[in-house]
Design an enzyme around this catalytic site. Structure first.
Site, PDB file in Angstrom:
ATOM      1  N   HIS A  15     -18.482   4.580  26.221  1.00  9.76           N
ATOM      2  CA  HIS A  15     -18.851   5.819  27.249  1.00  9.76           C
ATOM      3  C   HIS A  15     -20.525   5.208  27.303  1.00  9.76           C
ATOM      4  O   HIS A  15     -21.045   4.412  26.334  1.00  9.76           O
ATOM      5  CB  HIS A  15     -18.344   7.160  25.554  1.00  9.76           C
ATOM      6  CG  HIS A  15     -19.025   7.377  25.123  1.00  9.76           C
ATOM      7  ND1 HIS A  15     -20.101   8.687  23.979  1.00  9.76           N
ATOM      8  CD2 HIS A  15     -20.602   6.843  24.093  1.00  9.76           C
ATOM      9  CE1 HIS A  15     -20.896   8.273  24.027  1.00  9.76           C
ATOM     10  NE2 HIS A  15     -21.110   7.500  23.485  1.00  9.76           N
ATOM     11  N   CYS A  34     -28.278   4.155  23.163  1.00  7.11           N
ATOM     12  CA  CYS A  34     -26.437   5.113  23.883  1.00  7.11           C
ATOM     13  C   CYS A  34     -26.323   5.559  26.175  1.00  7.11           C
ATOM     14  O   CYS A  34     -25.657   5.268  26.051  1.00  7.11           O
ATOM     15  CB  CYS A  34     -26.429   6.886  23.728  1.00  7.11           C
ATOM     16  SG  CYS A  34     -26.179   6.903  22.038  1.00  7.11           S
ATOM     17  N   HIS A  40     -20.744   1.483  25.418  1.00  5.90           N
ATOM     18  CA  HIS A  40     -21.065   0.828  24.179  1.00  5.90           C
ATOM     19  C   HIS A  40     -19.532   1.781  23.740  1.00  5.90           C
ATOM     20  O   HIS A  40     -18.992   2.883  23.811  1.00  5.90           O
ATOM     21  CB  HIS A  40     -21.644   1.550  23.259  1.00  5.90           C
ATOM     22  CG  HIS A  40     -22.230   2.718  23.135  1.00  5.90           C
ATOM     23  ND1 HIS A  40     -22.871   3.081  23.781  1.00  5.90           N
ATOM     24  CD2 HIS A  40     -21.864   3.689  22.227  1.00  5.90           C
ATOM     25  CE1 HIS A  40     -23.266   4.711  23.800  1.00  5.90           C
ATOM     26  NE2 HIS A  40     -22.598   4.809  22.661  1.00  5.90           N
ATOM     27  N   HIS A  42     -16.772   3.852  20.232  1.00  2.57           N
ATOM     28  CA  HIS A  42     -16.919   4.452  18.780  1.00  2.57           C
ATOM     29  C   HIS A  42     -15.217   4.493  18.713  1.00  2.57           C
ATOM     30  O   HIS A  42     -14.445   5.115  19.573  1.00  2.57           O
ATOM     31  CB  HIS A  42     -16.825   5.971  19.325  1.00  2.57           C
ATOM     32  CG  HIS A  42     -18.700   5.706  19.645  1.00  2.57           C
ATOM     33  ND1 HIS A  42     -19.798   5.950  18.580  1.00  2.57           N
ATOM     34  CD2 HIS A  42     -19.591   6.253  20.817  1.00  2.57           C
ATOM     35  CE1 HIS A  42     -21.036   6.086  19.028  1.00  2.57           C
ATOM     36  NE2 HIS A  42     -21.156   6.300  19.836  1.00  2.57           N
ATOM     37  N   ASP A  80      -7.513   7.219  23.937  1.00  3.46           N
ATOM     38  CA  ASP A  80      -7.065   6.220  23.120  1.00  3.46           C
ATOM     39  C   ASP A  80      -7.736   4.909  24.094  1.00  3.46           C
ATOM     40  O   ASP A  80      -6.688   4.909  25.075  1.00  3.46           O
ATOM     41  CB  ASP A  80      -6.651   5.863  22.263  1.00  3.46           C
ATOM     42  CG  ASP A  80      -6.736   4.947  21.370  1.00  3.46           C
ATOM     43  OD1 ASP A  80      -7.395   4.552  20.831  1.00  3.46           O
ATOM     44  OD2 ASP A  80      -5.221   4.637  20.971  1.00  3.46           O
ATOM     45  N   HIS A  81      -8.375   4.190  23.758  1.00  7.62           N
ATOM     46  CA  HIS A  81      -8.551   2.468  24.553  1.00  7.62           C
ATOM     47  C   HIS A  81      -9.063   3.212  25.769  1.00  7.62           C
ATOM     48  O   HIS A  81      -8.863   2.363  26.390  1.00  7.62           O
ATOM     49  CB  HIS A  81      -7.495   2.051  24.126  1.00  7.62           C
ATOM     50  CG  HIS A  81      -7.610   1.191  22.817  1.00  7.62           C
ATOM     51  ND1 HIS A  81      -7.230   1.956  21.633  1.00  7.62           N
ATOM     52  CD2 HIS A  81      -7.955  -0.477  22.885  1.00  7.62           C
ATOM     53  CE1 HIS A  81      -7.386   1.178  21.068  1.00  7.62           C
ATOM     54  NE2 HIS A  81      -7.602   0.164  21.343  1.00  7.62           N
ATOM     55  N   GLU A 125     -17.975  11.480  15.395  1.00  3.53           N
ATOM     56  CA  GLU A 125     -18.538   9.498  16.672  1.00  3.53           C
ATOM     57  C   GLU A 125     -18.987   8.931  15.764  1.00  3.53           C
ATOM     58  O   GLU A 125     -18.468   7.617  16.006  1.00  3.53           O
ATOM     59  CB  GLU A 125     -19.747  10.202  17.371  1.00  3.53           C
ATOM     60  CG  GLU A 125     -19.541   9.047  19.052  1.00  3.53           C
ATOM     61  CD  GLU A 125     -20.571  10.339  19.890  1.00  3.53           C
ATOM     62  OE1 GLU A 125     -20.216  10.018  20.919  1.00  3.53           O
ATOM     63  OE2 GLU A 125     -22.141  10.546  19.393  1.00  3.53           O
TER      64      GLU A 125
END
Ligand code: NI
Length: 138
Positions: A15, A34, A40, A42, A80-81, A125
């Site tokens: 994100h 961020c 980047h 998480h 996811d991914h 997170e």
């Protein structure tokens, strides 16, 4: 008797925290690292807690297999991914902070609640940073 059944899940995604209404300078100032334009990632940990009456026949608040399938469909398959900003339309104009991700997860999951059930969501997170959304109802 009311009890809480909990299920943990994980998903990894990228994100960028960037508010399109703000200048680049303000975004950098508020979001710091961020706000990195190249995104980047998480490793998110999600805990979903369903509070309700124990069904006298099954002995369950909710069948864990059913809850696992719902979380897979509504959270893991969606996020996811993925790159939340680019791949997920719900974050096109919503900054994908942990807070806002938790709200989206709540919106995705709450239609499955039974009338007398409540749900709490905990979203990590990082190991040290997490948010909670409590007492979600249908
Ligand atoms: Ni981040």
């Amino acid at each position: 008797m009311r009890i809480t059944a909990c299920r943990q899940a994980h998903f990894n995604c990228a994100h960028r925290l960037h508010n399109k209404q703000w200048s680049d300078e303000k975004n950098k100032d508020i979001y710091g690292l961020c706000n990195n334009p190249h995104y980047h990632g998480h490793n998110y940990k999600l805990i979903v807690k369903i509070n309700g009456e124990i069904d006298p026949e099954s002995g369950y608040v909710i069948d864990m297999k059913v809850l696992a399938d719902i979380i897979k469909k509504e959270v893991e398959d969606r996020y996811d991914h993925k790159n939340l900003n680019l791949d997920c339309p719900e974050f096109a104009d919503v900054v994908p902070t942990a807070e806002n991700i938790a709200v989206m997860i709540s919106n995705n999951l709450k239609p499955y609640l039974k009338k007398d059930q409540t749900m709490d969501i905990v979203l990590y997170e990082t190991e040290r940073n997490f948010v909670e959304l409590n007492h979600i109802t249908l």
